[in-house]
Write an enzyme that holds these catalytic residues in place. Structure first.
Site, PDB file in Angstrom:
ATOM      1  N   ALA A   1     -27.079  34.287 -26.522  1.00  0.00           N
ATOM      2  CA  ALA A   1     -25.630  34.117 -26.385  1.00  0.00           C
ATOM      3  C   ALA A   1     -24.937  35.470 -26.398  1.00  0.00           C
ATOM      4  CB  ALA A   1     -25.086  33.240 -27.506  1.00  0.00           C
ATOM      5  N   ASP A   2     -23.769  35.509 -25.767  1.00  0.00           N
ATOM      6  CA  ASP A   2     -22.944  36.705 -25.798  1.00  0.00           C
ATOM      7  C   ASP A   2     -21.484  36.281 -25.678  1.00  0.00           C
ATOM      8  OD1 ASP A   2     -23.300  39.787 -25.736  1.00  0.00           O
ATOM      9  OD2 ASP A   2     -21.684  39.377 -24.316  1.00  0.00           O
ATOM     10  N   THR A   3     -20.611  36.978 -26.402  1.00  0.00           N
ATOM     11  CA  THR A   3     -19.187  36.633 -26.426  1.00  0.00           C
ATOM     12  C   THR A   3     -18.350  37.867 -26.133  1.00  0.00           C
ATOM     13  OG1 THR A   3     -19.606  34.943 -28.108  1.00  0.00           O
ATOM     14  CG2 THR A   3     -17.331  35.683 -27.870  1.00  0.00           C
TER      15      THR A   3
END
Length: 189
Positions: A68-70
């Site tokens: 995941a990446d935000t």
């Protein structure tokens, strides 16, 4: 269901998965996260794929690896983690009294088959007007320094939020409903 591996050191992602009843191991990705993509939704999907792909190579062949990446995006500018306190101040000032978007990319890879499913989620946030004093006090806590957009909605910045349209978990760093949907529709046995 196959065993799950979270390809992230983020305590927030770990907590979100735990709260949703997932059992998983953690292996932190060593992937190079320097990519040149202008579109925020595409960027977070690509980074999630890089992280999940790196860890998928290192685990047994019967695992589902979640990467995941935000990022935070305002007026087309992508705000990652601040470089220093001055950068955090710039970001928070930019977000003050304005709407912005939080994008999280999720990629799940089956380490046995190599099948990868990557999706992203977007949440709209409007901040209240922030005073310079509020910004300085928040930066002094140290909390903004390892957060995309220089804030943690689940922490000290919760009082900055005027309204939110979309997934709260997405803003924290992992849209758990999206993770469940991908696993149920794409990787169910």
């Amino acid at each position: 269901m196959k065993k799950i591996v979270l390809a992230s050191a983020s305590p927030r992602r770990r907590e979100l998965l735990e709260q949703s009843g997932f059992e998983f191991d953690i292996i932190v990705s060593d992937a190079d996260e320097n990519i040149n993509v202008c579109d925020a939704a595409l960027m977070v999907r690509e980074l999630a794929l890089l992280k999940a792909g790196d860890v998928a190579k290192k685990v047994e062949k019967n695992r589902l690896v979640i990467g995941a990446d935000t990022v935070v995006c305002i007026d087309g500018e992508v705000l990652g983690k601040p470089k220093d306190e001055s950068d955090a101040e710039r970001m928070l000032s930019l977000l003050s009294a304005r709407e912005h978007q939080v994008y999280t990319g999720v990629c799940i890879i089956d380490s046995g088959t190599g099948k990868a499913v990557c999706k992203s989620e977007c949440t709209d946030i409007v901040f209240k007007e922030l005073t310079n004093e509020q910004i300085q006090e928040y930066i002094a806590t140290g909390e903004p320094m390892d957060k995309a957009g220089a804030y943690a909605i689940q922490g000290g910045a919760q009082d900055f939020v005027q309204c939110i349209d979309g997934s709260f978990d997405n803003v924290v760093g992992l849209p758990v409903e999206l993770v469940k949907e991908i696993i149920e529709t794409e990787f169910s046995d």
